[in-house]
Enzyme design. Structure first.
Site, PDB file in Angstrom:
ATOM      1  N   ARG A   1       0.864  -1.173   0.000  1.00  0.00           N
ATOM      2  CA  ARG A   1       0.000   0.000   0.000  1.00  0.00           C
ATOM      3  C   ARG A   1       0.908   1.232   0.000  1.00  0.00           C
ATOM      4  O   ARG A   1       1.766   1.331   0.870  1.00  0.00           O
ATOM      5  CB  ARG A   1      -0.897   0.005   1.254  1.00  0.00           C
TER       6      ARG A   1
ATOM      7  N   TYR B   1     -24.029   7.482 -14.316  1.00  0.00           N
ATOM      8  CA  TYR B   1     -24.044   6.223 -13.568  1.00  0.00           C
ATOM      9  C   TYR B   1     -24.650   6.465 -12.193  1.00  0.00           C
ATOM     10  O   TYR B   1     -24.185   7.334 -11.439  1.00  0.00           O
ATOM     11  CB  TYR B   1     -22.631   5.655 -13.448  1.00  0.00           C
TER      12      TYR B   1
ATOM     13  N   ASP C   1     -15.830  10.670 -16.341  1.00  0.00           N
ATOM     14  CA  ASP C   1     -16.027   9.236 -16.225  1.00  0.00           C
ATOM     15  C   ASP C   1     -16.016   8.675 -17.644  1.00  0.00           C
ATOM     16  O   ASP C   1     -16.971   8.844 -18.405  1.00  0.00           O
ATOM     17  CB  ASP C   1     -17.359   8.933 -15.531  1.00  0.00           C
TER      18      ASP C   1
ATOM     19  N   LYS D   1     -14.956  -2.906 -16.209  1.00  0.00           N
ATOM     20  CA  LYS D   1     -15.735  -2.993 -17.444  1.00  0.00           C
ATOM     21  C   LYS D   1     -14.823  -3.229 -18.657  1.00  0.00           C
ATOM     22  O   LYS D   1     -14.179  -4.266 -18.742  1.00  0.00           O
ATOM     23  CB  LYS D   1     -16.574  -1.727 -17.592  1.00  0.00           C
TER      24      LYS D   1
END
Length: 380
Positions: free
Chosen positions: A51, A103, A176, A201
């Site tokens: 991280r 969305y 987006d 996607k």
């Protein structure tokens, strides 16, 4: 080969990253959570902890930055996590202008932040530049958030015009681009400051990864704030998910080309069907945003389209439940074709018409898709 490799080559070859230890042409997975130091306490490599990003995630981010023409990119555990990092970067009470149709998850996230007093939110009609300009000028605006094509009605928004409006007011423009990946639209080249994708996607394309990405044109204060949120929240994908995303990216261009061709064939075949009242697809010349889409989406109009049915809510439900090739499921951009009666999925707060069915065209033969849809529609 002479000159700079094309984006297609960068994607297919994962930026020509050959494993130094083995010569493997497939990038390795680095699942380690921590990394060793030498006797002098200096890091052996470039990473001390996975991280915010381990070697596998960094490699994928580098490829995505190259595809977007970005200065930097970061992977997130989902598209929503990426969007939340942008919202978190807004100063307390900062004004955000977004779209009435976009969305639903991103819209709900912003409305939740506004309801808590975290941000001030104004929603405008997608593609209405006059309304956007008025909303941005009404008060000091920190962020303009657009989605194009806008899910699920596929409104087209002019990125360059939106950037001009946002920048004139000193605001950041975030786009987006989930349904317009960099193989067809490079939003940063059109003036956007940040581009977001649900990498679940099209970027991955196999319905087996949950991930998101942010890419930036400039690494200024806004990006530094986003990177801090990214690090502090730890919203990163796992190493295996990142590797799968890299696997998917290698075929992005060929998948998207096939999906765009299939969606165009389906859209044309559905136009004029007696059970269909409207076909919503920016690739059709009859679409009100087609001219802008043709200018922005140079690699195809994508595999997403929606049908509005004369049979209303009941007709939409029957179509979504009746297909055989199209699988009734949420999500989009995978190699398999999906169908969804959208309004019930979004819930009671939805503004999506009840007669709308959303299609995600995969890479199956287009004539089989058309026959599948017509077989149900002809009975309605």
């Amino acid at each position: 080969m002479t000159g700079k490799p094309s984006p297609e080559t960068l994607a297919v070859q994962a930026m020509h990253r050959i494993d130094a230890g083995t010569g493997a042409v497939i990038p390795p997975i680095h699942p380690a959570s921590t990394y060793a130091r030498g006797a002098d306490n200096a890091l052996i490599g470039a990473v001390d902890y996975r991280r915010p990003e381990g070697p596998t995630e960094q490699h994928v981010a580098e490829v995505l930055a190259a595809l977007e023409g970005a200065s930097d990119a970061r992977l997130f555990s989902s598209g929503m996590a990426a969007g939340a990092a942008v919202v978190e970067s807004i100063p307390a009470g900062g004004h955000v202008v977004a779209q009435t149709r976009m969305y639903y998850g991103a819209k709900a996230l912003m409305e939740r932040a506004a309801a808590k007093g975290r941000i001030a939110l104004t929603l405008v009609e997608p593609g209405d530049t006059a309304e956007l300009k008025e909303a941005v000028a009404a008060r000091h605006t920190d962020l303009v958030w657009i989605e194009t094509p806008a899910n699920p009605a596929w409104d087209v928004v002019d990125i360059a015009a939106s950037a001009e409006i946002a920048h004139a007011a000193g605001a950041t423009l975030a786009v987006d681009g989930t349904c317009a990946p960099p193989c067809t639209t490079r939003a940063l080249d059109l003036g956007a400051d940040i581009v977001m994708h649900s990498a679940t996607k099209y970027l991955n394309g196999h319905s087996d990864v949950l991930a998101g990405v942010l890419a930036t044109r400039d690494t200024g204060d806004r990006w530094a704030e986003i990177c801090e949120v990214h690090n502090k929240t730890g919203a990163i994908p796992g190493a295996f998910e990142s590797w799968l995303l890299m696997r998917g990216l290698r075929t992005l261009f060929v998948r998207f080309e096939r999906q765009s061709a299939n969606a165009m064939a389906v859209a044309e075949a559905m136009t004029g069907h007696p059970a269909v009242s409207a076909v919503l697809y920016p690739g059709l010349t009859t679409h009100p945003g087609h001219a802008i889409a043709a200018r922005q989406m140079t690699g195809g109009f994508g595999g997403m389209l929606s049908l509005r049915l004369k049979g209303g809510f009941d007709g939409a439900r029957k179509l979504a439940a009746g297909t055989k090739l199209f699988i009734q499921a949420t999500s989009l951009g995978g190699v398999e074709s999906l169908i969804e009666h959208r309004a019930p999925v979004e819930g009671p707060q939805t503004t999506t018409p009840g007669d709308l069915v959303r299609l995600s065209c995969g890479i199956e033969p287009a004539d089989e898709m058309i026959a599948d849809l017509k077989g149900v529609l002809d009975r309605l």
